[in-house]
Scaffold this motif. Sequence first.
Motif, PDB file in Angstrom:
ATOM      1  N   GLN A 124       9.036  40.924  32.090  1.00  0.00           N
ATOM      2  CA  GLN A 124      10.258  41.559  31.591  1.00  0.00           C
ATOM      3  C   GLN A 124      10.021  42.155  30.215  1.00  0.00           C
ATOM      4  O   GLN A 124      10.479  43.264  29.915  1.00  0.00           O
ATOM      5  CB  GLN A 124      11.398  40.538  31.531  1.00  0.00           C
ATOM      6  CG  GLN A 124      12.740  41.145  31.150  1.00  0.00           C
ATOM      7  CD  GLN A 124      13.185  42.253  32.084  1.00  0.00           C
ATOM      8  OE1 GLN A 124      13.312  42.046  33.288  1.00  0.00           O
ATOM      9  NE2 GLN A 124      13.412  43.441  31.540  1.00  0.00           N
ATOM     10  N   GLU A 134       7.063  56.722  35.530  1.00  0.00           N
ATOM     11  CA  GLU A 134       8.156  57.578  35.067  1.00  0.00           C
ATOM     12  C   GLU A 134       8.063  57.855  33.568  1.00  0.00           C
ATOM     13  O   GLU A 134       8.336  58.966  33.110  1.00  0.00           O
ATOM     14  CB  GLU A 134       9.494  56.915  35.395  1.00  0.00           C
ATOM     15  CG  GLU A 134       9.805  56.872  36.894  1.00  0.00           C
ATOM     16  CD  GLU A 134      11.017  56.025  37.203  1.00  0.00           C
ATOM     17  OE1 GLU A 134      11.669  55.541  36.244  1.00  0.00           O
ATOM     18  OE2 GLU A 134      11.321  55.828  38.406  1.00  0.00           O
ATOM     19  N   ALA A 135       7.659  56.851  32.788  1.00  0.00           N
ATOM     20  CA  ALA A 135       7.575  57.010  31.336  1.00  0.00           C
ATOM     21  C   ALA A 135       6.249  57.636  30.901  1.00  0.00           C
ATOM     22  O   ALA A 135       6.087  57.976  29.730  1.00  0.00           O
ATOM     23  CB  ALA A 135       7.743  55.655  30.653  1.00  0.00           C
ATOM     24  N   ALA A 184       8.197  52.175  36.490  1.00  0.00           N
ATOM     25  CA  ALA A 184       8.616  52.504  35.124  1.00  0.00           C
ATOM     26  C   ALA A 184       7.477  53.137  34.335  1.00  0.00           C
ATOM     27  O   ALA A 184       7.685  54.101  33.586  1.00  0.00           O
ATOM     28  CB  ALA A 184       9.117  51.256  34.410  1.00  0.00           C
ATOM     29  N   SER A 185       6.262  52.624  34.492  1.00  0.00           N
ATOM     30  CA  SER A 185       5.118  53.178  33.754  1.00  0.00           C
ATOM     31  C   SER A 185       4.809  54.592  34.219  1.00  0.00           C
ATOM     32  O   SER A 185       4.427  55.450  33.419  1.00  0.00           O
ATOM     33  CB  SER A 185       3.893  52.279  33.912  1.00  0.00           C
ATOM     34  OG  SER A 185       3.503  52.165  35.271  1.00  0.00           O
ATOM     35  N   LYS A 191       8.748  47.166  39.597  1.00  0.00           N
ATOM     36  CA  LYS A 191       9.491  47.838  38.528  1.00  0.00           C
ATOM     37  C   LYS A 191       8.548  48.339  37.438  1.00  0.00           C
ATOM     38  O   LYS A 191       8.714  49.444  36.924  1.00  0.00           O
ATOM     39  CB  LYS A 191      10.531  46.882  37.935  1.00  0.00           C
ATOM     40  CG  LYS A 191      11.680  46.545  38.881  1.00  0.00           C
ATOM     41  CD  LYS A 191      12.679  45.606  38.212  1.00  0.00           C
ATOM     42  CE  LYS A 191      13.832  45.270  39.140  1.00  0.00           C
ATOM     43  NZ  LYS A 191      14.803  44.332  38.509  1.00  0.00           N
ATOM     44  N   LEU A 227       8.077  45.250  30.679  1.00  0.00           N
ATOM     45  CA  LEU A 227       8.965  46.308  31.157  1.00  0.00           C
ATOM     46  C   LEU A 227       9.761  46.901  29.998  1.00  0.00           C
ATOM     47  O   LEU A 227       9.931  48.132  29.919  1.00  0.00           O
ATOM     48  CB  LEU A 227       9.904  45.733  32.220  1.00  0.00           C
ATOM     49  CG  LEU A 227      10.707  46.718  33.068  1.00  0.00           C
ATOM     50  CD1 LEU A 227       9.795  47.680  33.813  1.00  0.00           C
ATOM     51  CD2 LEU A 227      11.584  45.952  34.055  1.00  0.00           C
ATOM     52  N   ASN A 228      10.233  46.066  29.093  1.00  0.00           N
ATOM     53  CA  ASN A 228      10.971  46.561  27.927  1.00  0.00           C
ATOM     54  C   ASN A 228      10.092  47.450  27.055  1.00  0.00           C
ATOM     55  O   ASN A 228      10.554  48.474  26.527  1.00  0.00           O
ATOM     56  CB  ASN A 228      11.500  45.382  27.105  1.00  0.00           C
ATOM     57  CG  ASN A 228      12.560  44.578  27.835  1.00  0.00           C
ATOM     58  OD1 ASN A 228      13.176  45.066  28.783  1.00  0.00           O
ATOM     59  ND2 ASN A 228      12.755  43.339  27.413  1.00  0.00           N
ATOM     60  N   ILE A 230       7.505  49.197  28.047  1.00  0.00           N
ATOM     61  CA  ILE A 230       7.279  50.452  28.783  1.00  0.00           C
ATOM     62  C   ILE A 230       8.481  51.380  28.627  1.00  0.00           C
ATOM     63  O   ILE A 230       8.338  52.575  28.354  1.00  0.00           O
ATOM     64  CB  ILE A 230       7.020  50.162  30.277  1.00  0.00           C
ATOM     65  CG1 ILE A 230       5.686  49.429  30.452  1.00  0.00           C
ATOM     66  CG2 ILE A 230       7.025  51.457  31.083  1.00  0.00           C
ATOM     67  CD1 ILE A 230       5.486  48.879  31.847  1.00  0.00           C
ATOM     68  N   LYS A 231       9.675  50.822  28.792  1.00  0.00           N
ATOM     69  CA  LYS A 231      10.890  51.629  28.696  1.00  0.00           C
ATOM     70  C   LYS A 231      11.088  52.191  27.288  1.00  0.00           C
ATOM     71  O   LYS A 231      11.756  53.220  27.121  1.00  0.00           O
ATOM     72  CB  LYS A 231      12.102  50.802  29.119  1.00  0.00           C
ATOM     73  CG  LYS A 231      12.133  50.501  30.620  1.00  0.00           C
ATOM     74  CD  LYS A 231      13.343  49.676  31.008  1.00  0.00           C
ATOM     75  CE  LYS A 231      13.387  49.445  32.510  1.00  0.00           C
ATOM     76  NZ  LYS A 231      14.563  48.614  32.910  1.00  0.00           N
ATOM     77  N   ALA A 232      10.508  51.510  26.299  1.00  0.00           N
ATOM     78  CA  ALA A 232      10.564  52.017  24.922  1.00  0.00           C
ATOM     79  C   ALA A 232       9.506  53.090  24.676  1.00  0.00           C
ATOM     80  O   ALA A 232       9.435  53.650  23.579  1.00  0.00           O
ATOM     81  CB  ALA A 232      10.383  50.873  23.935  1.00  0.00           C
ATOM     82  N   GLY A 233       8.701  53.374  25.700  1.00  0.00           N
ATOM     83  CA  GLY A 233       7.706  54.432  25.601  1.00  0.00           C
ATOM     84  C   GLY A 233       6.374  54.003  25.037  1.00  0.00           C
ATOM     85  O   GLY A 233       5.569  54.848  24.628  1.00  0.00           O
TER      86      GLY A 233
END
Length: 299
Positions: free
Chosen positions: A70, A104-105, A101-102, A97, A73-74, A76-79
């Motif tokens: 998790q 998409e980012a 996510a990786s 996920k 994932l956070n 990754i979502k922060a770029g």
Amino acid sequence: MVCFILISVDDLIQNAMKISIVGEKERASAWEKHVRKLSVVKEVVITSNLQLSDDPNAVLLIDDSSENLQRLLNSIKAGHHTYLISKLPTDLQLLEKVFHASAEANVNVQFSHWPSLSESMNWIHQQVKKPDLLQIKKESVPRNYRIIDVEDFEHDWIDELALVIKWMGGNIHRYEVKPVKLGKIPLGLSITLRYENSTVVSMQYLASSAKERHQRLFSNQYIMADFNVTKQKVRLHKLNDLNRIAIQEKVFDPTDTAEWSVVQFIKSIQLGQPTLFSPYDALLTARAVNKINALILNN
């Protein structure tokens, strides 16, 4: 299929980077020593929690907790390009996920799967490019010679399975699984994987041995690599020009694996190439682990 990036520190593109190392201070400080050696790194920040204001070029996330995926994932979502340093996670839903996510980012993610990151295994892969037989035997001595740690047991065979998946891919045609159990306590495990291209993988693991043993064998009709993992010694057998078997021995020093893995992670970011053990590799491994665990329960 496996994809290794063999690059030296001197080859690094000279774009100064800021690296954040997230984790417990003592472990983070050990990794800081590896990172600061790299000329491409201009700043290293050690922190227990990543803040948005830190704005690093890449993150080393040292986390063996149940929340590590998790947190990954956070990140990754922060770029953030992120290197997760932990035992290999196998939570299938979260890894799916992380994988999506990786992508998409458009950030690189590397897992610290040490068999895949080692210099010895990279060298063997260069020598035996298309093995049709892989044999892995591992015997471990319990920590106090009596009690078997179930978590260590699973980590050991999953690590070997991940090496196979990284090398051969996840297109497994048939699984044959037989556990050794006394009641509900696991003592050993035998796994045979048959691929659609006729490659066979045989894995035997014993968790209650009187002596440590760890051997990996990779072969095809032209070459065989016999790898003593404990001693980091490879015996390479191949036919010479006189149609006789020639034997080459090579010994490796595993102490620089961590530093080398950071170099490869940074290089993958700069060149936009896959990492040495990616979310896709972790996802394929988790799918195989789920399949094997289901077969173990049915035995």
